[in-house]
Design a protein around this motif. Structure first.
Motif, PDB file in Angstrom:
ATOM      1  N   SER A   1      28.377 -51.474   2.998  1.00 29.82           N
ATOM      2  CA  SER A   1      29.505 -52.375   2.816  1.00 29.82           C
ATOM      3  C   SER A   1      29.409 -53.105   1.484  1.00 29.82           C
ATOM      4  CB  SER A   1      29.555 -53.411   3.944  1.00 29.82           C
ATOM      5  OG  SER A   1      29.713 -52.786   5.192  1.00 29.82           O
ATOM      6  N   GLN A   2      30.538 -53.610   1.045  1.00 30.25           N
ATOM      7  CA  GLN A   2      30.544 -54.382  -0.184  1.00 30.25           C
ATOM      8  C   GLN A   2      30.022 -55.793   0.084  1.00 30.25           C
ATOM      9  OE1 GLN A   2      34.525 -54.243  -1.833  1.00 30.25           O
ATOM     10  NE2 GLN A   2      34.003 -52.461  -3.074  1.00 30.25           N
ATOM     11  N   ARG A   3      29.493 -56.395  -0.950  1.00 28.10           N
ATOM     12  CA  ARG A   3      29.038 -57.776  -0.850  1.00 28.10           C
ATOM     13  C   ARG A   3      30.263 -58.667  -0.632  1.00 28.10           C
ATOM     14  NH1 ARG A   3      24.584 -59.402  -5.211  1.00 28.10           N
ATOM     15  NH2 ARG A   3      23.713 -57.504  -4.265  1.00 28.10           N
ATOM     16  N   GLU A   4      30.155 -59.593   0.312  1.00 31.77           N
ATOM     17  CA  GLU A   4      31.294 -60.453   0.610  1.00 31.77           C
ATOM     18  C   GLU A   4      30.912 -61.920   0.496  1.00 31.77           C
ATOM     19  OE1 GLU A   4      32.505 -59.710   4.653  1.00 31.77           O
ATOM     20  OE2 GLU A   4      30.787 -60.765   5.497  1.00 31.77           O
TER      21      GLU A   4
ATOM     22  N   GLU B   1      26.902 -60.270  14.287  1.00 22.15           N
ATOM     23  CA  GLU B   1      27.649 -59.801  13.118  1.00 22.15           C
ATOM     24  C   GLU B   1      27.333 -60.593  11.852  1.00 22.15           C
ATOM     25  OE1 GLU B   1      28.869 -60.594  16.135  1.00 22.15           O
ATOM     26  OE2 GLU B   1      30.839 -61.593  15.964  1.00 22.15           O
TER      27      GLU B   1
ATOM     28  N   GLN C   1      25.622 -58.984   2.428  1.00 21.23           N
ATOM     29  CA  GLN C   1      25.895 -57.551   2.337  1.00 21.23           C
ATOM     30  C   GLN C   1      25.146 -56.814   3.424  1.00 21.23           C
ATOM     31  OE1 GLN C   1      24.859 -55.825  -1.477  1.00 21.23           O
ATOM     32  NE2 GLN C   1      26.400 -54.215  -1.247  1.00 21.23           N
ATOM     33  N   THR C   2      25.841 -55.875   4.057  1.00 21.92           N
ATOM     34  CA  THR C   2      25.228 -54.977   5.030  1.00 21.92           C
ATOM     35  C   THR C   2      25.245 -53.565   4.461  1.00 21.92           C
ATOM     36  OG1 THR C   2      27.367 -54.704   6.138  1.00 21.92           O
ATOM     37  CG2 THR C   2      25.888 -56.397   6.999  1.00 21.92           C
TER      38      THR C   2
END
Length: 119
Positions: free
Chosen positions: A43-46, A88, A39-40
């Motif tokens: 942003s949503q956790r991916e 990234e 997670q950044t």
């Protein structure tokens, strides 16, 4: 309850490697899938990668060919080997574990470990 403790994050240059570890303790009977999410800010956790109890793996397209997830069931530990890191990939990486007890399912999260990829 299951406790998840992550380690291995840090600062690395682009192209470098890191290995994350996540050890599960507590009521570990019934542990099934374990995985890593990131997670950044804003942003949503991916999903990054997940591994089932029988070793089946799933990866996000963005990390395929660079990251490898593995687990040691005897140690109740899941690992994430990250190679060819890119800026990234910078994020907080969270360990995840699923536990099945009868018809009930439980989800557990670690507190996260920061991975920063920068020159």
């Amino acid at each position: 309850q299951v406790q998840l403790v992550e380690s291995g994050g840090g600062l690395v240059q682009p192209g470098g490697s890191l290995r994350l570890s996540c050890a599960a303790s507590g009521s570990i009977r019934g542990l099934s899938a374990m995985g890593w999410y990131r997670q950044t800010p804003g942003s949503q956790r991916e999903l990054v990668a997940v591994i089932s109890s029988d070793g089946t793996t799933t990866y996000a397209d963005t990390v395929k060919g660079r990251f490898t997830i593995s687990r040691d069931n005897a140690k109740n530990t899941v690992y994430l080997q990250m190679n060819s890191l890119k800026p990234e990939d910078t994020a907080v990486y969270h360990c995840n574990a699923e536990r099945e007890v009868g018809v009930f399912g439980y989800t557990y999260w670690g507190q996260g470990t920061q991975v920063t990829v920068s020159s």
